[in-house]
Write a protein that holds these residues in place. Structure first.
Motif, PDB file in Angstrom:
ATOM      1  N   SER A  60       0.792  -1.103   0.018  1.00 13.32           N
ATOM      2  CA  SER A  60      -0.166   0.165   0.067  1.00 13.32           C
ATOM      3  C   SER A  60       0.836   1.605   0.155  1.00 13.32           C
ATOM      4  N   ASP A  72      -3.527   3.544  -1.178  1.00  5.24           N
ATOM      5  CA  ASP A  72      -3.678   3.031  -2.662  1.00  5.24           C
ATOM      6  C   ASP A  72      -4.073   4.174  -3.628  1.00  5.24           C
ATOM      7  N   ARG A  98     -13.592   2.465  -7.536  1.00  5.62           N
ATOM      8  CA  ARG A  98     -12.215   2.285  -6.676  1.00  5.62           C
ATOM      9  C   ARG A  98     -11.744   0.871  -6.752  1.00  5.62           C
ATOM     10  N   ASP A 102      -7.820   0.340  -7.503  1.00  9.36           N
ATOM     11  CA  ASP A 102      -7.289  -0.563  -6.557  1.00  9.36           C
ATOM     12  C   ASP A 102      -6.696  -2.039  -7.108  1.00  9.36           C
TER      13      ASP A 102
END
Length: 135
Positions: A60, A72, A98, A102
Motif C-alpha cells: 500500500s 492506494d 475504486r 485498486d
C-alpha cells in the motif's frame, strides 16, 4: 506519530518506481507541501502500523494528512490533486470505481520490483531536500 508538519507520504524506499514517484513529486510540489517517509525507516514503519498496514508486506501507498489517512489509489489521487493547478484534474480518476483502480494498483504493487527494479538501499535525498524526509 505527529504529522502536524504537513502531509506525509509513506513510500517504499528501495523500490525504483517508488523512488521515481518521489522525485516526480519533489519536482512538481512547488509549495513544498509534502514530506516523505520511507517505509523502511522508523517513522514510515510506525505510520503504516498506526493505519493498519503491514510494514513487512508493503503493498500500500499511504498519505497521512491532518489526522486522516488515504491508501492506494485514493492516496495517489489526493496527492496529485494536492499539487494544485492542472493536477487537480486527477480527481476525475475517482469516476473510475475504486475496486477497479485498486485492483490495477495492487497488480502494479505486487510486481513493482520485477518490472521496475529494486535498490539495495534507500536513495538519499539531495542536500536541499533533506528537510522534507522524516528519516
Amino acid at each position: 506519530m505527529n504529522t502536524a508538519g504537513g502531509p506525509v507520504i509513506v513510500f517504499d524506499g528501495v523500490c525504483a518506481l517508488c523512488s521515481r514517484w518521489v522525485r516526480f513529486l519533489l519536482r512538481f510540489d512547488h509549495r513544498g507541501r509534502y514530506r516523505f517517509a520511507a517505509m523502511q525507516g522508523v517513522q514510515g514503519r510506525a505510520l503504516l502500523q498506526e493505519h493498519g498496514l503491514d510494514p513487512d508486506d508493503p503493498l500500500s501507498f499511504l498519505l497521512v494528512e491532518q489526522g486522516r489517512a488515504w491508501s492506494d489509489t485514493d492516496a495517489i489521487v489526493q496527492v496529485l490533486a494536492g499539487l494544485g493547478g492542472a493536477w487537480r484534474l486527477a480527481r476525475l480518476l475517482r469516476l473510475v470505481p475504486r475496486t477497479w483502480r485498486d485492483r490495477a494498483y495492487r497488480t502494479l504493487a505486487r510486481n513493482r520490483y520485477r518490472w521496475f527494479g529494486r535498490h539495495d538501499v534507500c536513495a538519499l535525498p539531495a542536500p536541499g531536500q533533506v528537510g522534507r524526509f522524516l528519516d
